[in-house]
Design a protein around this motif. Structure first.
Motif, PDB file in Angstrom:
ATOM      1  N   THR A  27     -17.322 -51.754 -72.360  1.00 23.22           N
ATOM      2  CA  THR A  27     -17.792 -50.371 -72.233  1.00 23.22           C
ATOM      3  C   THR A  27     -18.192 -50.064 -70.787  1.00 23.22           C
ATOM      4  N   ASP A  28     -18.919 -50.987 -70.155  1.00 27.01           N
ATOM      5  CA  ASP A  28     -19.324 -50.769 -68.755  1.00 27.01           C
ATOM      6  C   ASP A  28     -18.112 -50.619 -67.842  1.00 27.01           C
ATOM      7  N   LYS A  29     -17.126 -51.466 -68.064  1.00 24.54           N
ATOM      8  CA  LYS A  29     -15.935 -51.414 -67.201  1.00 24.54           C
ATOM      9  C   LYS A  29     -15.105 -50.159 -67.485  1.00 24.54           C
TER      10      LYS A  29
ATOM     11  N   MET B 183     -14.709 -43.068 -64.507  1.00 22.06           N
ATOM     12  CA  MET B 183     -15.564 -42.473 -63.474  1.00 22.06           C
ATOM     13  C   MET B 183     -16.610 -41.558 -64.109  1.00 22.06           C
ATOM     14  N   THR B 184     -17.348 -42.145 -65.053  1.00 25.86           N
ATOM     15  CA  THR B 184     -18.288 -41.323 -65.793  1.00 25.86           C
ATOM     16  C   THR B 184     -19.572 -42.050 -66.154  1.00 25.86           C
ATOM     17  N   ARG B 185     -20.631 -41.249 -66.331  1.00 25.59           N
ATOM     18  CA  ARG B 185     -21.870 -41.755 -66.914  1.00 25.59           C
ATOM     19  C   ARG B 185     -22.002 -41.277 -68.359  1.00 25.59           C
ATOM     20  N   ASN B 186     -21.010 -40.525 -68.812  1.00 23.89           N
ATOM     21  CA  ASN B 186     -20.986 -40.102 -70.224  1.00 23.89           C
ATOM     22  C   ASN B 186     -20.791 -41.314 -71.123  1.00 23.89           C
ATOM     23  N   ASP B 187     -21.034 -41.110 -72.418  1.00 26.99           N
ATOM     24  CA  ASP B 187     -20.702 -42.165 -73.375  1.00 26.99           C
ATOM     25  C   ASP B 187     -19.192 -42.353 -73.397  1.00 26.99           C
ATOM     26  N   VAL B 188     -18.757 -43.599 -73.469  1.00 26.11           N
ATOM     27  CA  VAL B 188     -17.343 -43.874 -73.717  1.00 26.11           C
ATOM     28  C   VAL B 188     -17.278 -44.675 -75.012  1.00 26.11           C
ATOM     29  N   LEU B 189     -16.691 -44.067 -76.022  1.00 23.07           N
ATOM     30  CA  LEU B 189     -16.609 -44.687 -77.339  1.00 23.07           C
ATOM     31  C   LEU B 189     -15.296 -45.446 -77.466  1.00 23.07           C
TER      32      LEU B 189
ATOM     33  N   LYS C 257     -15.884 -32.594 -64.517  1.00 22.95           N
ATOM     34  CA  LYS C 257     -16.650 -31.994 -65.630  1.00 22.95           C
ATOM     35  C   LYS C 257     -15.847 -31.926 -66.942  1.00 22.95           C
ATOM     36  N   LEU C 258     -15.208 -33.016 -67.278  1.00 21.49           N
ATOM     37  CA  LEU C 258     -14.386 -33.041 -68.491  1.00 21.49           C
ATOM     38  C   LEU C 258     -15.256 -33.431 -69.691  1.00 21.49           C
ATOM     39  N   ASP C 259     -15.132 -32.702 -70.780  1.00 23.44           N
ATOM     40  CA  ASP C 259     -16.049 -32.906 -71.909  1.00 23.44           C
ATOM     41  C   ASP C 259     -15.627 -34.038 -72.845  1.00 23.44           C
ATOM     42  N   VAL C 260     -14.382 -33.993 -73.296  1.00 25.87           N
ATOM     43  CA  VAL C 260     -13.883 -35.111 -74.101  1.00 25.87           C
ATOM     44  C   VAL C 260     -12.560 -35.549 -73.483  1.00 25.87           C
ATOM     45  N   VAL C 261     -12.447 -36.831 -73.212  1.00 26.49           N
ATOM     46  CA  VAL C 261     -11.210 -37.355 -72.616  1.00 26.49           C
ATOM     47  C   VAL C 261     -10.779 -38.576 -73.421  1.00 26.49           C
ATOM     48  N   LEU C 262      -9.502 -38.593 -73.800  1.00 23.31           N
ATOM     49  CA  LEU C 262      -8.963 -39.698 -74.597  1.00 23.31           C
ATOM     50  C   LEU C 262      -7.992 -40.525 -73.778  1.00 23.31           C
ATOM     51  N   SER C 263      -7.969 -41.826 -74.057  1.00 26.42           N
ATOM     52  CA  SER C 263      -6.898 -42.667 -73.512  1.00 26.42           C
ATOM     53  C   SER C 263      -6.567 -43.775 -74.510  1.00 26.42           C
ATOM     54  N   GLY C 264      -5.325 -44.243 -74.485  1.00 27.75           N
ATOM     55  CA  GLY C 264      -4.867 -45.211 -75.490  1.00 27.75           C
ATOM     56  C   GLY C 264      -4.518 -46.556 -74.885  1.00 27.75           C
ATOM     57  N   SER C 265      -4.922 -47.630 -75.565  1.00 26.07           N
ATOM     58  CA  SER C 265      -4.811 -48.980 -74.998  1.00 26.07           C
ATOM     59  C   SER C 265      -3.389 -49.398 -74.625  1.00 26.07           C
TER      60      SER C 265
ATOM     61  N   VAL D 234      -8.420 -46.728 -78.951  1.00 23.56           N
ATOM     62  CA  VAL D 234      -8.399 -45.459 -78.220  1.00 23.56           C
ATOM     63  C   VAL D 234      -9.817 -45.241 -77.698  1.00 23.56           C
ATOM     64  N   PHE D 235      -9.896 -44.743 -76.474  1.00 26.67           N
ATOM     65  CA  PHE D 235     -11.186 -44.573 -75.817  1.00 26.67           C
ATOM     66  C   PHE D 235     -11.470 -43.082 -75.692  1.00 26.67           C
ATOM     67  N   ALA D 236     -12.730 -42.717 -75.933  1.00 32.35           N
ATOM     68  CA  ALA D 236     -13.097 -41.299 -75.862  1.00 32.35           C
ATOM     69  C   ALA D 236     -14.385 -41.153 -75.073  1.00 32.35           C
ATOM     70  N   SER D 237     -14.331 -40.417 -73.962  1.00 32.49           N
ATOM     71  CA  SER D 237     -15.576 -40.108 -73.253  1.00 32.49           C
ATOM     72  C   SER D 237     -16.107 -38.791 -73.814  1.00 32.49           C
ATOM     73  N   VAL D 238     -17.423 -38.730 -73.954  1.00 32.21           N
ATOM     74  CA  VAL D 238     -18.058 -37.575 -74.595  1.00 32.21           C
ATOM     75  C   VAL D 238     -19.212 -37.106 -73.704  1.00 32.21           C
ATOM     76  N   SER D 239     -19.123 -35.870 -73.203  1.00 33.96           N
ATOM     77  CA  SER D 239     -20.146 -35.328 -72.297  1.00 33.96           C
ATOM     78  C   SER D 239     -21.349 -34.809 -73.083  1.00 33.96           C
ATOM     79  N   ALA D 240     -22.411 -34.478 -72.369  1.00 32.26           N
ATOM     80  CA  ALA D 240     -23.604 -33.901 -73.015  1.00 32.26           C
ATOM     81  C   ALA D 240     -23.235 -32.614 -73.743  1.00 32.26           C
ATOM     82  N   GLU D 241     -22.384 -31.805 -73.121  1.00 28.85           N
ATOM     83  CA  GLU D 241     -21.973 -30.550 -73.768  1.00 28.85           C
ATOM     84  C   GLU D 241     -21.151 -30.799 -75.026  1.00 28.85           C
ATOM     85  N   ALA D 242     -20.332 -31.821 -74.965  1.00 32.29           N
ATOM     86  CA  ALA D 242     -19.540 -32.170 -76.146  1.00 32.29           C
ATOM     87  C   ALA D 242     -20.463 -32.659 -77.270  1.00 32.29           C
TER      88      ALA D 242
END
Ligand SMILES: *Cc1c(COP(=O)(O)O)cnc(C)c1O
Length: 363
Positions: A40-42, A48-54, A178-186, A197-205
């Motif tokens: 998760t840290d990597k 390039m985010t401090r948002n949660d990455v699920l 300022k991207l709210d939800v971003v997906l990427s696939g392994s 699949v990885f999902a970053s989730v912003s405070a607004e999201a």
């Protein structure tokens, strides 16, 4: 060795293949927690985010569904910007769960115009979110997400980005843009097999999530976040792919993200100039051509299936055909993940022999 050059799944380096043979561990035990927290840290460094990455177990499409059902309610208006088959898929998912989809369909081979998005948002204040593809794998086009997000966030809409084949290979700066939800696939540019699949989730999201009423269970971001806080996932994860990510991310961070982006750019330049040197035409406008996949317009009389068969059987080179309405009309060279210029030169050398041979066969 087979030269697998489709835009996912992509080849894995030996270090990754080796870790895939590791014995299973308890996904509720301390050892897994350590690996999960490292991964998760990597991932956050690459996003390039401090948002949660699920980290979700599933394919990229599952991630697109997760983004939709976790942030929207039935009846919510969304602008679905589509520049190809994957943009269409994002829109279809939103529609399937009851969103009121306003389509913006861009000609395949071209990128979305931020000014057009601005006009669409000006014209309809009810639009709540914008769905957009970073790198459209079906056409080999990359959207200018920084410019699009500037418009979308100017209107304070949710910015939902399919970067399934972009993130890891092409810069995608989640916080800066300022991207709210971003997906990427392994299985795309991460040098590991399919499965995550990885999902970053912003405070607004997260704020949108709290009010979102679309049905969800497996993909529920709240469940993923609750477990991520303990270094776990709510359901059994693809444990082996988590091992693989741990190793692959170390390799990526050691190489350096800027070097990785530059390597993908070089590969794409080799692909495009090689194809043009054979007198062939690219589907994408060159100013928005992707660094991870090159789409080539099939010349008159070419049976793309036959070309792919010759490449596969006589040259051990595997490339992709076209998707959806581009089936039979284009072929695609994937250059993402574990790839360098030499791999692309191998593909081009084979193509140089196979293309005239395929053209000589009556369609
Ligand atoms: C591959 C891809 C998807 C779908 O991912 P799956 O893992 O096949 O479900 C979605 N969007 C883009 C841009 C892709 O490249």
């Amino acid at each position: 060795m087979t030269e697998l050059r489709i835009p996912g799944p992509t080849p894995c380096p030996p270090e990754v293949l080796q870790t895939l043979s590791r014995q299973m561990i308890d996904h509720r035990g301390g050892e897994f927690v350590k690996i999960m927290n490292r991964v998760t840290d990597k991932l956050k460094q690459v996003f390039m985010t401090r948002n949660d990455v699920l980290v979700l177990t599933g394919s990229g499409t599952g991630g697109l569904e997760a983004a939709v059902v976790n942030t929207l309610s039935p009846g919510d208006k969304v602008l679905a910007v589509s520049i190809g088959a994957f943009g269409d898929r994002f829109a279809t998912i939103a529609k399937s769960f009851g969103a009121d989809v306003v389509p913006m369909n861009v000609e395949w081979g071209k990128a979305a115009d931020p000014d057009e998005i601005k006009k669409a948002l000006q014209a309809d204040a009810k639009i709540k979110a914008v769905l957009v593809t970073h790198n459209e794998t079906s056409t080999g086009v990359t959207n200018d997400i920084a410019a699009i997000s500037k418009v979308v966030k100017g209107f304070e809409k949710l910015m939902m980005v399919d970067s399934i084949s972009g993130m890891s290979s092409i810069k995608c700066a989640v916080d800066e843009w300022k991207l709210d939800v971003v997906l990427s696939g392994s299985q795309k540019g991460w040098m590991v097999p399919p499965g995550l699949v990885f999902a970053s989730v912003s405070a607004e999201a997260w704020k949108a999530h709290a009010a979102a009423k679309m049905p969800r269970y497996y993909w529920d971001f709240s469940a993923a976040k609750k477990f991520l806080e303990k270094g776990q996932t709510p359901w059994t994860p693809a444990v082996s792919i988590v091992y693989a990510m741990d190793v692959a991310l170390d390799m990526m961070l050691k190489e350096g993200m800027d070097n990785i982006y530059a390597r993908h750019k070089r590969c794409s330049e080799v692909a495009r100039s090689g194809v043009k040197a054979m007198g062939q035409h690219l589907l994408a406008d060159e100013k928005c051509a992707s660094n991870t996949v090159t789409a080539v317009t099939a010349p008159e009389g070419l049976d793309v299936k036959e070309l792919r068969r010759i490449l596969r059987e006589e040259h051990q080179v595997v490339i992709a055909g076209g998707q959806g309405k581009l089936e039979g009309k284009i072929f695609r060279i994937g250059h993402l993940g574990w790839v360098n210029e030499d791999n692309i030169k191998t593909v081009l050398a084979a193509l140089k022999v196979a293309l005239p041979k395929a053209l000589a066969v009556k369609k």
